[in-house]
Design a protein around this motif. Structure first.
Motif, short mmCIF file in Angstrom:
data_model
loop_
_atom_site.label_atom_id
_atom_site.label_comp_id
_atom_site.label_asym_id
_atom_site.label_seq_id
_atom_site.Cartn_x
_atom_site.Cartn_y
_atom_site.Cartn_z
N LYS A 99 0.81 -1.22 0.00
CA LYS A 99 0.00 0.00 0.00
C LYS A 99 0.85 1.27 0.00
CE LYS A 99 -3.85 2.20 2.31
NZ LYS A 99 -4.78 2.16 3.42
N GLN A 100 1.91 1.30 0.78
CA GLN A 100 2.76 2.50 0.88
C GLN A 100 4.24 2.16 0.73
OE1 GLN A 100 1.51 6.00 1.83
NE2 GLN A 100 -0.01 4.91 0.66
N THR A 101 4.56 1.17 -0.13
CA THR A 101 5.94 0.74 -0.31
C THR A 101 6.25 0.54 -1.78
OG1 THR A 101 5.85 -0.40 1.83
CG2 THR A 101 7.67 -0.99 0.38
N TRP A 102 7.39 1.09 -2.23
CA TRP A 102 7.80 1.00 -3.62
C TRP A 102 9.27 0.63 -3.71
CZ3 TRP A 102 5.16 4.84 -1.21
CH2 TRP A 102 3.84 5.06 -1.63
N ARG A 103 9.61 -0.20 -4.68
CA ARG A 103 11.02 -0.49 -5.00
C ARG A 103 11.33 0.29 -6.27
NH1 ARG A 103 11.52 -5.79 -4.47
NH2 ARG A 103 12.56 -5.54 -2.47
N ILE A 104 12.43 1.01 -6.24
CA ILE A 104 12.80 1.88 -7.35
C ILE A 104 14.17 1.48 -7.87
CG2 ILE A 104 13.29 4.28 -8.01
CD1 ILE A 104 11.27 4.99 -5.68
N THR A 105 14.25 1.33 -9.17
CA THR A 105 15.52 1.14 -9.85
C THR A 105 15.80 2.45 -10.57
OG1 THR A 105 15.04 -1.21 -10.15
CG2 THR A 105 16.79 -0.26 -11.52
N ALA A 106 16.96 3.04 -10.30
CA ALA A 106 17.23 4.39 -10.81
C ALA A 106 18.66 4.52 -11.32
CB ALA A 106 16.99 5.42 -9.70
N ALA A 107 18.79 5.32 -12.37
CA ALA A 107 20.13 5.73 -12.83
C ALA A 107 20.62 6.76 -11.82
CB ALA A 107 20.04 6.34 -14.21
N VAL A 108 21.92 6.73 -11.54
CA VAL A 108 22.50 7.63 -10.54
C VAL A 108 23.40 8.65 -11.22
CG1 VAL A 108 23.94 7.78 -8.47
CG2 VAL A 108 22.47 5.78 -8.82
N GLY A 109 23.24 9.89 -10.83
CA GLY A 109 24.12 10.96 -11.28
C GLY A 109 24.81 11.55 -10.06
N ILE A 110 26.09 11.78 -10.16
CA ILE A 110 26.84 12.38 -9.06
C ILE A 110 26.98 13.88 -9.34
CG2 ILE A 110 29.00 12.34 -7.73
CD1 ILE A 110 27.38 9.65 -7.67
N ASP A 111 26.45 14.69 -8.47
CA ASP A 111 26.48 16.15 -8.57
C ASP A 111 25.77 16.69 -9.80
OD1 ASP A 111 27.86 16.21 -6.20
OD2 ASP A 111 29.83 16.33 -7.15
N GLY A 112 24.85 15.92 -10.36
CA GLY A 112 24.07 16.37 -11.50
C GLY A 112 23.21 15.25 -12.04
N SER A 113 22.41 15.58 -13.02
CA SER A 113 21.52 14.61 -13.63
C SER A 113 22.29 13.39 -14.15
CB SER A 113 20.78 15.27 -14.81
OG SER A 113 20.06 14.30 -15.53
N PRO A 114 21.69 12.19 -14.05
CA PRO A 114 22.35 10.99 -14.56
C PRO A 114 22.54 10.99 -16.08
CG PRO A 114 20.49 10.42 -13.16
CD PRO A 114 20.44 11.89 -13.37
N GLU A 115 21.77 11.81 -16.79
CA GLU A 115 21.89 11.84 -18.24
C GLU A 115 23.30 12.21 -18.65
OE1 GLU A 115 18.76 14.09 -20.11
OE2 GLU A 115 17.32 13.35 -18.65
N GLY A 116 23.92 11.39 -19.47
CA GLY A 116 25.26 11.64 -19.94
C GLY A 116 26.35 11.17 -18.99
N GLN A 117 25.97 10.60 -17.86
CA GLN A 117 26.94 10.07 -16.91
C GLN A 117 26.85 8.54 -16.91
OE1 GLN A 117 27.23 11.51 -12.89
NE2 GLN A 117 26.22 13.43 -13.40
N ASP A 118 27.90 7.89 -16.54
CA ASP A 118 27.89 6.45 -16.36
C ASP A 118 28.21 6.17 -14.90
OD1 ASP A 118 27.77 3.74 -16.81
OD2 ASP A 118 29.78 3.60 -17.67
N SER A 119 27.33 6.65 -14.02
CA SER A 119 27.61 6.57 -12.59
C SER A 119 26.95 5.38 -11.91
CB SER A 119 27.16 7.86 -11.90
OG SER A 119 27.89 8.94 -12.43
N GLY A 120 26.22 4.57 -12.66
CA GLY A 120 25.67 3.36 -12.07
C GLY A 120 24.17 3.38 -11.90
#
Length: 166
Positions: A99-120
């Protein structure tokens, strides 16, 4: 031949329009977890009061009060660090576990948006427990995260309009 070309062009246009719309639906975070979340302790409550006072005064100092906060908008999670840096998590997959729980898979950006980064890629669970946000990091790039303690936050405020406008 002209009919076929128009038909193919129409489907190509629909595909271009539907792609981002479909992707946006998948990556939107639930309204229940959106907001500016501070650690649920006396320091976090004091930090929230300072942030709200700075926002009320329309002070540039407001963003400095967010260091250590979790800022969650519709399509981004930001572990706020100094000068607006920190980890940025862009959801790629959201699974509703309860009801109030979600698992999220997300691209990670270090110090900025993950777009264009390969941070994991990070996988974590967000839960709402009696109105508090619990954040459990499960894995990073497929490897379990053993050093993460679950953090509990309270909602300080909504995310200001335009804070993460692109």
């Amino acid at each position: 031949m002209r009919k076929a070309a128009r038909f193919t062009t129409a489907f190509a246009i629909i595909g271009v329009l539907a792609g981002p719309i479909a992707a946006a639906r998948i990556s939107l975070l639930p309204n229940a977890v959106q907001g500016i979340w501070m650690k649920d302790d006396s320091e976090g409550h004091g930090q929230c009061k300072a942030y709200m006072a700075a926002m009320q005064a329309d002070s540039e100092d407001a963003h400095a009060q967010l260091v250590g906060a979790e800022v969650i908008s519709a399509n981004m999670l930001h572990s706020y660090a100094e000068y607006g840096e920190g980890n940025f998590y862009q959801p790629k997959r959201i699974e509703k576990l309860g009801k109030q729980t979600w698992r999220i898979t997300a691209a990670v950006g270090i110090d900025g948006s993950p777009e264009g980064q390969d941070s994991g890629t990070a996988k974590f669970k967000l839960s709402l427990v009696r109105g508090k946000l619990k954040w459990d990091m499960e894995s990073f790039d497929g490897k379990p995260v053993d050093s993460w303690d679950a953090h509990l936050y309270f909602r300080c405020s909504a995310v200001p309009t335009g804070m993460y406008a692109s």
